[in-house]
Enzyme design. Structure first.
Site, PDB file in Angstrom:
ATOM      1  N   GLU A 444      -7.776   7.658  -6.738  1.00 21.77           N
ATOM      2  CA  GLU A 444      -7.436   7.572  -8.169  1.00 21.77           C
ATOM      3  C   GLU A 444      -8.308   8.506  -9.002  1.00 21.77           C
ATOM      4  O   GLU A 444      -8.670   8.184 -10.137  1.00 21.77           O
ATOM      5  CB  GLU A 444      -7.628   6.125  -8.631  1.00 21.77           C
ATOM      6  CG  GLU A 444      -6.471   5.474  -9.323  1.00 21.77           C
ATOM      7  CD  GLU A 444      -5.153   6.172  -9.208  1.00 21.77           C
ATOM      8  OE1 GLU A 444      -4.433   5.876  -8.254  1.00 21.77           O
ATOM      9  OE2 GLU A 444      -4.833   7.010 -10.060  1.00 21.77           O
TER      10      GLU A 444
HETATM   11  C1  LIG Z   1      -6.967   5.371   1.444  1.00 22.03           C
HETATM   12  C2  LIG Z   1      -6.433   6.343   0.449  1.00 22.03           C
HETATM   13  C3  LIG Z   1      -5.368   5.976  -0.347  1.00 22.03           C
HETATM   14  C4  LIG Z   1      -4.837   6.885  -1.266  1.00 22.03           C
HETATM   15  N1  LIG Z   1      -3.721   6.535  -2.009  1.00 22.03           N
HETATM   16  C5  LIG Z   1      -3.088   7.505  -2.726  1.00 22.03           C
HETATM   17  C6  LIG Z   1      -1.804   7.237  -3.325  1.00 22.03           C
HETATM   18  O1  LIG Z   1      -1.276   6.125  -3.249  1.00 22.03           O
HETATM   19  N2  LIG Z   1      -1.188   8.254  -3.974  1.00 22.03           N
HETATM   20  C7  LIG Z   1      -1.733   9.498  -4.082  1.00 22.03           C
HETATM   21  O2  LIG Z   1      -1.106  10.369  -4.667  1.00 22.03           O
HETATM   22  N3  LIG Z   1      -2.956   9.771  -3.543  1.00 22.03           N
HETATM   23  C8  LIG Z   1      -3.632   8.814  -2.860  1.00 22.03           C
HETATM   24  N4  LIG Z   1      -4.848   9.087  -2.274  1.00 22.03           N
HETATM   25  C9  LIG Z   1      -5.442  10.403  -2.458  1.00 22.03           C
HETATM   26  C10 LIG Z   1      -6.705  10.393  -3.314  1.00 22.03           C
HETATM   27  O3  LIG Z   1      -6.399  10.133  -4.651  1.00 22.03           O
HETATM   28  C11 LIG Z   1      -7.407  11.744  -3.081  1.00 22.03           C
HETATM   29  O4  LIG Z   1      -7.939  11.711  -1.774  1.00 22.03           O
HETATM   30  C12 LIG Z   1      -8.507  12.005  -4.099  1.00 22.03           C
HETATM   31  O5  LIG Z   1      -7.931  12.198  -5.378  1.00 22.03           O
HETATM   32  C13 LIG Z   1      -9.345  13.227  -3.751  1.00 22.03           C
HETATM   33  O6  LIG Z   1      -8.568  14.320  -3.331  1.00 22.03           O
HETATM   34  P1  LIG Z   1      -8.948  15.067  -1.956  1.00 22.03           P
HETATM   35  O7  LIG Z   1      -9.031  14.036  -0.900  1.00 22.03           O
HETATM   36  O8  LIG Z   1      -8.000  16.181  -1.742  1.00 22.03           O
HETATM   37  O9  LIG Z   1     -10.406  15.631  -2.177  1.00 22.03           O
HETATM   38  P2  LIG Z   1     -10.797  17.019  -2.896  1.00 22.03           P
HETATM   39  O10 LIG Z   1     -10.002  17.194  -4.131  1.00 22.03           O
HETATM   40  O11 LIG Z   1     -10.743  18.102  -1.883  1.00 22.03           O
HETATM   41  O12 LIG Z   1     -12.297  16.733  -3.312  1.00 22.03           O
HETATM   42  C14 LIG Z   1     -13.397  16.873  -2.393  1.00 22.03           C
HETATM   43  C15 LIG Z   1     -14.688  16.759  -3.180  1.00 22.03           C
HETATM   44  O13 LIG Z   1     -14.780  17.808  -4.145  1.00 22.03           O
HETATM   45  C16 LIG Z   1     -14.948  17.294  -5.443  1.00 22.03           C
HETATM   46  N5  LIG Z   1     -14.194  18.112  -6.390  1.00 22.03           N
HETATM   47  C17 LIG Z   1     -12.915  18.506  -6.293  1.00 22.03           C
HETATM   48  N6  LIG Z   1     -12.579  19.233  -7.366  1.00 22.03           N
HETATM   49  C18 LIG Z   1     -13.657  19.311  -8.168  1.00 22.03           C
HETATM   50  C19 LIG Z   1     -13.945  19.912  -9.428  1.00 22.03           C
HETATM   51  N7  LIG Z   1     -13.013  20.600 -10.097  1.00 22.03           N
HETATM   52  N8  LIG Z   1     -15.187  19.775  -9.934  1.00 22.03           N
HETATM   53  C20 LIG Z   1     -16.130  19.054  -9.291  1.00 22.03           C
HETATM   54  N9  LIG Z   1     -15.912  18.468  -8.096  1.00 22.03           N
HETATM   55  C21 LIG Z   1     -14.699  18.581  -7.541  1.00 22.03           C
HETATM   56  C22 LIG Z   1     -14.435  15.862  -5.393  1.00 22.03           C
HETATM   57  O14 LIG Z   1     -15.033  15.024  -6.375  1.00 22.03           O
HETATM   58  C23 LIG Z   1     -14.802  15.447  -3.975  1.00 22.03           C
HETATM   59  O15 LIG Z   1     -16.124  14.988  -3.940  1.00 22.03           O
HETATM   60  C24 LIG Z   1      -5.415   8.175  -1.391  1.00 22.03           C
HETATM   61  C25 LIG Z   1      -6.508   8.527  -0.593  1.00 22.03           C
HETATM   62  C26 LIG Z   1      -7.006   7.641   0.327  1.00 22.03           C
HETATM   63  C27 LIG Z   1      -8.142   8.071   1.213  1.00 22.03           C
END
Ligand SMILES: Cc1cc2nc3c(=O)[nH]c(=O)nc-3n(C[C@H](O)[C@H](O)[C@H](O)COP(=O)(O)OP(=O)(O)OC[C@H]3O[C@@H](n4cnc5c(N)ncnc54)[C@H](O)[C@@H]3O)c2cc1C
Length: 477
Positions: A444
């Site tokens: 989220e």
């Molecule tokens: C169990 C689970 C359930 C989920 N359920 C849903 C769902 O129902 N629907 C849905 O759409 N998604 C869902 N997600 C996805 C979840 O919302 C994302 O995993 C999350 O938003 C982070 O995206 P990412 O994993 O690609 O990490 P990334 O975006 O790659 O981030 C990696 C790291 O980099 C940091 N970062 C990224 N961009 C920036 C920036 N601009 N500035 C500073 N730091 C940054 C982040 O804070 C993080 O620490 C789910 C994920 C999990 C694991």
């Protein structure tokens, strides 16, 4: 072992003494029945349901988890009965409009149910929680036809809902998404793309799943400006309202995770056979604004999930410390005949319990206040007050998600510490609470993204009026 999950007296304190929730009953006809007696009844019923039904299924959800075979996800056996009786109890859409099958309850009061339910079994609660959020999107942005087809079925739990944002190349940066929407000429769109990490994306609890999907209409601008929101059902809906033809939404995988095993986390392939049809929800290219309604509600819900783990961890730790006998009272360390005492008598254990207690009580007060502000933003007597409370909701949402879940994880960790070695053992509740709680800091919008939202958008909102109003409110207290 305690079965309390939360402290009822503390819940009542926040509802009745801090927020005077009963006064909400005068603000809207739907709230009219929510006097103190009714509020107390809601707390009692929620507590009973949480302790008797949700909690016993929590361990099975963790140990058995979800499985995928031939595109079909099987949830833990106990979840099926649970889902049925949860809906029979009309717990899914407590705060929604009675016209669409909701209970019209103030959000402030529903907070108590959210605390008990999520503390007892939040992986299960994600199925109804996302359904309520997705239904709310339809209520807010749907055409009369979309509302007619979907709303009652969602708010009564007959069908569930999800949210489809994340893709392999679009996580925090939602604007990078590549899912396409192609006009069909009859007002509908063909959807093609891959979504990952979708909570409850596929399961066996309900006869249909309604996916709000973010996608880009062909030719739309790059980035968030070109994103639209679509409603994509798993099964298309027949004219008589029953689920019809399969809509080419295929579950290609489920994740093996650290926690929340009872909730399926799915990879979904949309339109791989060219046969996935969606309808626009809201205006073209305004999908992000619309989705923010659901995301902000979901962020507050995630705050509740983390907090509910923390309050359960505190209650378990307190109970454990009152019963575990180990070591002598520090004041009798010179006395070879001194009897061993329960560990709550040791200053260091007391320190940990008191730290947990202050965080839990503070977080409860904060989260319930945000929900109270959401009620007041809709129903306060004057527009000025409505605006003020809406400002509180805006400023406090990233805090209710980011700050609360960071602290909640620390509280769960301290709870594990109070248990000593037993905290690390799966037979005891701390290990699962710590594992389940961990995701709340990530999904989220990670907590880093919440911090950026607070600094970048919320503090300067309306020239800083909401944050200054909030400081004023704190000053008054
Ligand atoms: C169990 C689970 C359930 C989920 N359920 C849903 C769902 O129902 N629907 C849905 O759409 N998604 C869902 N997600 C996805 C979840 O919302 C994302 O995993 C999350 O938003 C982070 O995206 P990412 O994993 O690609 O990490 P990334 O975006 O790659 O981030 C990696 C790291 O980099 C940091 N970062 C990224 N961009 C920036 C920036 N601009 N500035 C500073 N730091 C940054 C982040 O804070 C993080 O620490 C789910 C994920 C999990 C694991």
């Amino acid at each position: 072992m305690t079965q309390l999950i939360s402290d009822r007296r503390d819940i009542e304190f926040v509802l009745h003494e801090q927020l005077e929730a009963e006064t909400l009953s005068g603000l809207h006809e739907n709230f009219a029945d929510f006097n103190k007696k009714t509020i107390d009844l809601v707390i009692s019923e929620a507590k009973n349901f949480a302790v008797k039904e949700l909690l016993p299924a929590n361990k099975e959800g963790d140990q058995v988890g979800c499985t995928l075979e031939n595109g079909k996800v099987t949830t833990p056996e106990s979840f099926k009965r649970l889902y049925k009786i949860f809906n029979e109890g009309e717990w899914l859409a407590t705060t929604e409009d009675p016209e669409w099958g909701g209970q019209g309850m103030p959000r402030t009061v529903a907070s108590a149910a959210a605390e008990y339910f999520n503390g007892a079994n939040f992986p299960f609660m994600m199925y109804p929680g996302l359904t309520q959020g997705a239904g709310h999107l339809v209520e807010k942005f749907g055409t009369p036809e979309q509302k007619r087809i979907y709303l009652k079925n969602m708010f009564t739990g007959k069908w569930t809902g999800t949210m489809l944002l994340t893709e392999p190349g679009a996580g925090s940066d939602v604007g990078a998404l590549t899912t396409k929407a192609i006009r069909n000429g009859d007002g509908t769109f063909s959807i093609v793309g891959e979504k990952i990490f979708i909570s409850g994306g596929e399961h066996d609890l309900a006869e249909n799943i309604i996916h709000p999907v973010l996608a880009r209409i062909e030719g739309a601008p790059e980035g968030t400006k070109g994103i639209s929101l679509f409603l994509v059902p798993k099964f298309r809906v027949n004219p008589d309202g029953t689920p019809g033809e399969f809509n080419d939404v295929i579950c290609t995988g489920i994740e093996h995770k650290l926690g929340i095993h009872g909730n399926s986390t799915c990879s979904l392939s949309l339109g791989s056979k060219g046969n996935c049809i969606g309808t626009l929800l809201g205006a073209e290219n305004k999908g992000m604004q619309a989705m923010f309604l659901m995301m902000n509600e979901a962020r507050r819900l995630v705050g509740f999930q983390g907090f509910a783990c923390a309050t359960a961890a505190y209650m378990y730790a307190l109970d454990y410390a009152r019963n575990r006998v180990q070591g002598k009272n520090i004041l009798e360390f010179m006395n070879p005949d001194a009897k061993s005492v329960t560990i709550i008598n040791h200053p260091d254990v007391k320190r940990q319990l008191m730290t947990m207690k202050v965080f839990v009580e503070g977080m409860r007060s904060l989260l319930y206040f945000v929900q109270y502000s959401a009620d007041m933003a809709l129903h306060a007597p004057t527009q000025e007050e409505k605006d003020k409370y809406q400002g509180f909701v805006e400023v406090l949402t990233p805090i209710a998600k980011g700050y609360v879940t960071d602290r909640s994880f620390e509280v769960c960790s301290q709870g594990m510490q109070v248990y000593g070695g037993y905290g690390f053992i799966e037979e005891y509740p701390m290990a699962q609470l710590l594992r389940d709680c961990r995701i709340t800091l990530i999904y989220e919008g990670t907590n880093g993204i919440q911090a950026m939202d607070l600094l970048g958008r919320k503090l300067g909102l309306n020239k800083g009026k909401p944050i200054m109003d909030l400081f004023g409110e704190m000053q008054k207290w």
